[in-house]
Design a protein around this motif. Structure first.
Motif, PDB file in Angstrom:
ATOM      1  N   MET A 244       0.839  -1.194   0.000  1.00 43.53           N
ATOM      2  CA  MET A 244       0.000   0.000   0.000  1.00 43.53           C
ATOM      3  C   MET A 244       0.871   1.241   0.000  1.00 43.53           C
ATOM      4  O   MET A 244       1.972   1.229   0.523  1.00 43.53           O
ATOM      5  CB  MET A 244      -0.888   0.025   1.238  1.00 43.53           C
ATOM      6  CG  MET A 244      -1.904  -1.090   1.265  1.00 43.53           C
ATOM      7  SD  MET A 244      -3.011  -0.900   2.645  1.00 43.53           S
ATOM      8  CE  MET A 244      -3.841  -2.473   2.592  1.00 43.53           C
ATOM      9  N   GLY A 249      -7.487   4.538  -0.944  1.00 45.79           N
ATOM     10  CA  GLY A 249      -8.211   4.255  -2.181  1.00 45.79           C
ATOM     11  C   GLY A 249      -7.909   5.181  -3.337  1.00 45.79           C
ATOM     12  O   GLY A 249      -8.768   5.417  -4.180  1.00 45.79           O
ATOM     13  N   TYR A 260     -10.374  -3.017  -3.222  1.00 41.13           N
ATOM     14  CA  TYR A 260      -9.240  -2.230  -2.731  1.00 41.13           C
ATOM     15  C   TYR A 260      -8.986  -2.703  -1.301  1.00 41.13           C
ATOM     16  O   TYR A 260      -9.822  -2.469  -0.428  1.00 41.13           O
ATOM     17  CB  TYR A 260      -9.581  -0.744  -2.702  1.00 41.13           C
ATOM     18  CG  TYR A 260      -9.536  -0.043  -4.035  1.00 41.13           C
ATOM     19  CD1 TYR A 260     -10.389  -0.412  -5.069  1.00 41.13           C
ATOM     20  CD2 TYR A 260      -8.665   1.013  -4.264  1.00 41.13           C
ATOM     21  CE1 TYR A 260     -10.363   0.237  -6.289  1.00 41.13           C
ATOM     22  CE2 TYR A 260      -8.634   1.673  -5.484  1.00 41.13           C
ATOM     23  CZ  TYR A 260      -9.474   1.279  -6.492  1.00 41.13           C
ATOM     24  OH  TYR A 260      -9.448   1.932  -7.695  1.00 41.13           O
TER      25      TYR A 260
HETATM   26  S1  FES Z   1      -3.216   1.692  -0.892  1.00 40.10           S
HETATM   27 FE1  FES Z   1      -3.590   3.225  -2.374  1.00 40.10          FE
HETATM   28  S2  FES Z   1      -5.415   2.488  -3.289  1.00 40.10           S
HETATM   29 FE2  FES Z   1      -5.141   1.134  -1.629  1.00 40.10          FE
END
Ligand code: FES
Lengths: 281, 333
Positions: A244, A249, A260
């Motif tokens: 991540m 998101g 996600y």
């Molecule tokens: S970590 Fe960036 S979209 Fe999930």
């Protein structure tokens, strides 16, 4: 809410302790009361944060303490990459950057009155430890609590003091196990792999929720045992990990299929996971 | 009708600049037309599809999101100024303007991205309808049109064989802009030119249906064979928005940067443990197609592709997403 999404706030390390080889726990204090209050307004067990060291970057892992202890947060992490390496070099008194809490959570409000079975392997106890403490801090609302925790060797078990606390409590059944050869001369727990120990323990699936976190191979071999005991896929919870960056998101990095992990996860039931493309995990 | 002679576009730019807008327009430099900041004396090249897209001015390639002063044994946070200059994108292609509505979705679902929104609010988009299209264009296959107005605040429509441009204001921002440029606009009749004719090449809904059911398919191995993983397609794409966060440090300061990234890169999903959920180019190319034609529509009810064709114009290996979609549609039949 602050719309500077990637601007972290500051947390100070109150205590730092070594749990196991390469595994360390920080207790973190919020620099600002408003940040503490806002954090605990949103925080539920299972959510994660991004912990950072300026110059090295941010790393994602769970919050390992429950919302019932709202003066601080704790996190436990292993040295794996550049950021966790830099984090591990820090000591009490030093500061880190933090963003969160992000993600979904374990639906413990729906678990009231039910029995709970926690199965963890190695470094996967921390995401579950927040749930266990949350449940124990509200003990009367839940049924039987059973914790099965396995690690490669006795030295690899994390939260050794807390394991002793849980073992001493009459309202918790704790079973610890180490892989064959991982025991020390004074080892009191079981010797054997988690799936085999679970089979022997044979907890009832009746009105029981199972939470399962651990290395992929452990999960793979434990699931058939749970199925054999009568657990249905919607009563088995686990967490997914993925690389991540943003946690909110936007950066497009953490998809598994159309999910996600940072927003729709990290907590999923086995039923949820069975709908995701295995080739994207 | 409000009109301006096409050759007088720089006068329009001048008037907007005088009214306080930063003017971005297609400008040729070294044989390549790119969207860049206009300055007096620069010619505007309205005919071409610029090599870059207008997203560059909303979602910059690299941007400081946090700053820390480094001190012995620690750091302290330093302020980050947020810049959102009043900007007009002049002669955006309709596919560029449409892309902004797709970007708005991801930067505003649940968590709202303040830096993006500040720039978006400060931006006025004046598109220019297309009277010709090339073999890479496919807006009509993804819900757009050569004279589409989605995402635009005003649109210029070619008239009188390209001699004139007719300005239609579409939003409040568009009206404010027309007012600011009133001195360069005339009122009068004009015969609108026909927009480019662009037959639909594939049915994006049929493509989405096949994708939703075919994560595992031998098609992906073969479809991605030519892909070099260079990421050029993502950088040129008006909707691609994947990014990385990286720290950049000198002795006194750390800047946490948001930098463009691409799902085509091998490092994109690599875990610290060494595990990579997308270990080869076929998995990455699949992600690119899935994200645009299946994941994005499921999540945001809009495609993450507006048919501008920049990716295939640029690709040195001849990969073309429209051709991939045509093949997928055929597979689904
Ligand atoms: S970590 Fe960036 S979209 Fe999930």
């Amino acid at each position: 809410m602050n719309d500077d999404l990637y601007k972290p706030f500051l947390m100070r390390i109150e205590t730092a302790r070594d749990e196991a080889p390469d595994v360390r726990t920080f207790r973190l204090k919020f620099a600002e009361e408003t940040e503490r209050a806002e954090f605990f307004q949103r925080y539920r067990v299972g959510m994660f944060g991004l912990y950072g060291v300026p110059g090295e970057g941010e790393s994602t892992f769970c919050v390992a303490s429950p919302p019932t202890r709202d003066g601080y947060i704790e996190c436990t992490f292993r040295k794996v990459g550049r950021v966790t390496q830099a984090l591990q070099e820090l000591e009490a008194g030093q500061a880190i950057t933090f963003r969160g809490p992000y993600g979904n959570h374990f639906p413990i409000e729906d678990w009231k009155g039910r029995d709970l079975l926690f199965i963890a392997g190695g470094i996967a106890l921390p995401p579950m430890r927040s749930v266990i403490w949350n449940i124990l801090d509200r003990r009367a609302e839940f049924g039987k609590v059973t914790v099965l925790y396995g690690a490669r060797t006795a030295a690899d078990l994390v939260y050794k003091d807390e394991l002793a606390d849980w073992a001493a409590r009459p309202d918790v059944t704790l079973v610890t196990t180490v892989d064959p050869g991982g025991q020390t001369p004074d080892w009191k727990g079981k010797v054997g792999f988690v799936p085999a120990v679970l089979k022997e323990l044979a907890p009832s699936a009746q009105n029981c929720v199972a939470v399962l976190c651990g290395p992929p191979i452990m999960i793979k071999l434990t699931l058939p045992v749970l199925a054999g005991l009568g657990f249905s896929a919607k009563d088995i919870y686990t967490t997914l990990e993925n690389r991540m960056k943003c946690g909110v998101g936007k950066c497009g990095r953490c998809n598994v299929g159309s999910v996600y992990v940072c927003k729709d996860g990290p907590v999923f039931t086995l039923e949820d996971i069975s709908r995701l493309p295995a080739g994207d995990m | 009708m409000k009109t301006i002679e096409t050759r007088r576009l720089p006068d329009l730019a001048q008037a907007l600049s005088a009214a306080g807008y930063c003017v971005v327009a297609p400008i040729e430099e070294g044989g390549v037309v790119r969207f860049r900041e206009w300055a007096p004396g620069l010619a505007i090249a309205p005919g071409a599809v610029p090599a870059n897209s207008s997203k560059d001015f909303l979602f910059p390639r690299s941007e400081v999101v946090a700053r820390f002063a480094l001190e012995p044994g620690g750091f302290s946070p330093a302020p980050v100024e947020r810049s959102a200059v009043k900007t007009v994108v002049l002669c955006a292609r309709p596919c560029d303007a449409a892309a902004l509505t797709a970007l708005d979705a991801v930067f505003n679902w649940d968590y709202r991205d303040g830096a993006y929104n500040a720039r978006r609010q400060a931006m006025t988009v004046v598109s220019l309808a297309c009277s010709k299209a090339d073999e890479h264009c496919f807006c009509t296959s993804v819900g757009g049109a050569p004279d589409g107005v989605a995402g635009a605040d005003a649109i210029l429509r070619p008239a009188d064989g390209g001699q004139l441009l007719v300005l239609d204001e579409l939003t409040e921002k568009g009206r404010a802009l027309a007012q600011a440029a009133a001195g360069t606009l005339s009122e009068g009749p004009a015969a609108l030119d026909a927009p480019a004719v662009l037959p639909r090449r594939f049915d994006s809904e049929a493509v989405g249906r096949w994708l939703a059911a075919n994560f595992e398919s031998p098609f992906w191995k073969e479809a991605a064979l030519a892909c070099l993983g260079c990421g050029a397609c993502a950088y040129a794409c008006p909707v691609c928005h994947c990014f990385d966060l990286q720290d950049e440090t000198d002795h006194a300061e750390c800047r946490r940067l948001r930098n463009w990234d691409s799902c085509g890169f091998g490092l994109f999903t690599l875990h610290a443990s060494g595990h990579n959920p997308r270990p080869d180019q076929s998995a990455r190319w699949r992600q690119r197609v899935m994200h645009k034609f299946s994941i994005y529509p499921q999540k945001f009810k809009t495609l993450a592709c507006t048919g501008c064709g920049r990716c295939s114009r640029l690709c040195q290996a001849g990969m073309a997403i429209a051709a991939t979609c045509e093949r997928i549609e055929a597979l689904g039949r």
